[in-house]
Motif scaffolding. Structure first.
Motif, short mmCIF file in Angstrom:
data_model
loop_
_atom_site.label_atom_id
_atom_site.label_comp_id
_atom_site.label_asym_id
_atom_site.label_seq_id
_atom_site.Cartn_x
_atom_site.Cartn_y
_atom_site.Cartn_z
N GLY A 1 -2.45 -35.85 -30.34
CA GLY A 1 -3.74 -36.52 -30.41
C GLY A 1 -4.91 -35.58 -30.29
O GLY A 1 -6.04 -35.93 -30.61
N LYS A 2 -4.66 -34.34 -29.83
CA LYS A 2 -5.74 -33.38 -29.63
C LYS A 2 -6.29 -32.84 -30.95
O LYS A 2 -7.41 -32.37 -31.00
CB LYS A 2 -5.23 -32.21 -28.79
CG LYS A 2 -4.76 -32.61 -27.41
CD LYS A 2 -4.15 -31.42 -26.70
CE LYS A 2 -3.47 -31.86 -25.42
NZ LYS A 2 -2.72 -30.79 -24.80
N VAL A 3 -5.50 -32.88 -31.99
CA VAL A 3 -5.91 -32.33 -33.28
C VAL A 3 -6.51 -33.45 -34.11
O VAL A 3 -5.85 -34.45 -34.38
CB VAL A 3 -4.69 -31.71 -34.01
CG1 VAL A 3 -5.11 -31.17 -35.36
CG2 VAL A 3 -4.07 -30.61 -33.16
N SER A 4 -7.77 -33.28 -34.51
CA SER A 4 -8.46 -34.39 -35.16
C SER A 4 -8.57 -34.28 -36.68
O SER A 4 -8.40 -35.25 -37.39
CB SER A 4 -9.85 -34.55 -34.56
OG SER A 4 -10.57 -33.34 -34.70
N MET B 1 -7.79 -32.54 -40.64
CA MET B 1 -6.71 -31.94 -41.42
C MET B 1 -6.82 -30.42 -41.39
O MET B 1 -5.82 -29.72 -41.32
CB MET B 1 -6.76 -32.45 -42.86
CG MET B 1 -5.57 -32.04 -43.66
SD MET B 1 -4.04 -32.61 -42.92
CE MET B 1 -3.73 -34.03 -43.91
N ASN B 2 -8.04 -29.90 -41.41
CA ASN B 2 -8.26 -28.47 -41.35
C ASN B 2 -7.71 -27.90 -40.03
O ASN B 2 -7.07 -26.86 -40.01
CB ASN B 2 -9.75 -28.15 -41.50
CG ASN B 2 -10.00 -26.67 -41.66
OD1 ASN B 2 -9.19 -25.95 -42.22
ND2 ASN B 2 -11.14 -26.22 -41.17
N GLN B 3 -7.96 -28.61 -38.94
CA GLN B 3 -7.46 -28.17 -37.64
C GLN B 3 -5.93 -28.24 -37.60
O GLN B 3 -5.28 -27.39 -37.02
CB GLN B 3 -8.07 -29.00 -36.51
CG GLN B 3 -7.64 -28.56 -35.13
CD GLN B 3 -8.02 -27.12 -34.80
OE1 GLN B 3 -9.08 -26.65 -35.18
NE2 GLN B 3 -7.15 -26.43 -34.12
N ARG B 4 -5.37 -29.29 -38.21
CA ARG B 4 -3.90 -29.40 -38.25
C ARG B 4 -3.28 -28.24 -39.03
O ARG B 4 -2.26 -27.70 -38.64
CB ARG B 4 -3.48 -30.73 -38.87
CG ARG B 4 -3.58 -31.85 -37.92
CD ARG B 4 -2.83 -33.06 -38.40
NE ARG B 4 -2.88 -34.05 -37.35
CZ ARG B 4 -3.12 -35.32 -37.52
NH1 ARG B 4 -3.29 -35.78 -38.73
NH2 ARG B 4 -3.16 -36.14 -36.50
N SER B 5 -3.91 -27.87 -40.13
CA SER B 5 -3.42 -26.75 -40.93
C SER B 5 -3.44 -25.46 -40.12
O SER B 5 -2.49 -24.68 -40.14
CB SER B 5 -4.27 -26.56 -42.19
OG SER B 5 -4.16 -27.67 -43.02
N LYS B 6 -4.53 -25.25 -39.40
CA LYS B 6 -4.66 -24.06 -38.57
C LYS B 6 -3.61 -24.07 -37.45
O LYS B 6 -2.97 -23.05 -37.17
CB LYS B 6 -6.06 -23.98 -37.97
CG LYS B 6 -6.32 -22.74 -37.18
CD LYS B 6 -7.75 -22.68 -36.68
CE LYS B 6 -7.95 -21.41 -35.86
NZ LYS B 6 -9.28 -21.32 -35.31
N THR B 7 -3.41 -25.23 -36.83
CA THR B 7 -2.42 -25.36 -35.76
C THR B 7 -1.02 -25.10 -36.30
O THR B 7 -0.22 -24.41 -35.68
CB THR B 7 -2.51 -26.75 -35.10
OG1 THR B 7 -3.83 -26.94 -34.60
CG2 THR B 7 -1.51 -26.89 -33.97
N LEU B 8 -0.72 -25.65 -37.48
CA LEU B 8 0.58 -25.43 -38.11
C LEU B 8 0.82 -23.94 -38.33
O LEU B 8 1.88 -23.41 -38.00
CB LEU B 8 0.67 -26.19 -39.43
CG LEU B 8 1.94 -25.97 -40.25
CD1 LEU B 8 3.17 -26.44 -39.49
CD2 LEU B 8 1.82 -26.67 -41.59
#
Length: 73
Positions: A30-33, A35-42
């Motif tokens: 839930g911390k990742v809001s 799509m850009n942040q999810r890509s970076k986290t991935l």
């Protein structure tokens, strides 16, 4: 991702499953809001896994397979 873990990183199945659960938990928490942040986290999580398995977070996960018949996944 699982194919790369099993084939290129030569992980045992149980390890690949465990790392995948960690990856999914971090990327889809839930911390990742955005799509850009999810890509970076991935990308960050994948680099952590590659570093733990190879010692180099920038290790290539593809090559020509070479004459030794290593998995070409």
């Amino acid at each position: 991702i699982i194919a790369l873990m099993l084939g290129r990183l030569r992980m045992p199945i149980a390890d690949a499953i465990n790392y995948y659960v960690i990856l999914v938990t971090k990327v889809y928490s839930g911390k990742v809001s955005s799509m850009n942040q999810r890509s970076k986290t991935l990308e960050e999580v994948l680099k952590e896994i590659v570093q733990q398995k190879t010692g180099d977070p920038e290790a290539l996960l593809s090559d020509d397979g070479g004459p030794d018949g290593i998995c070409k996944t």
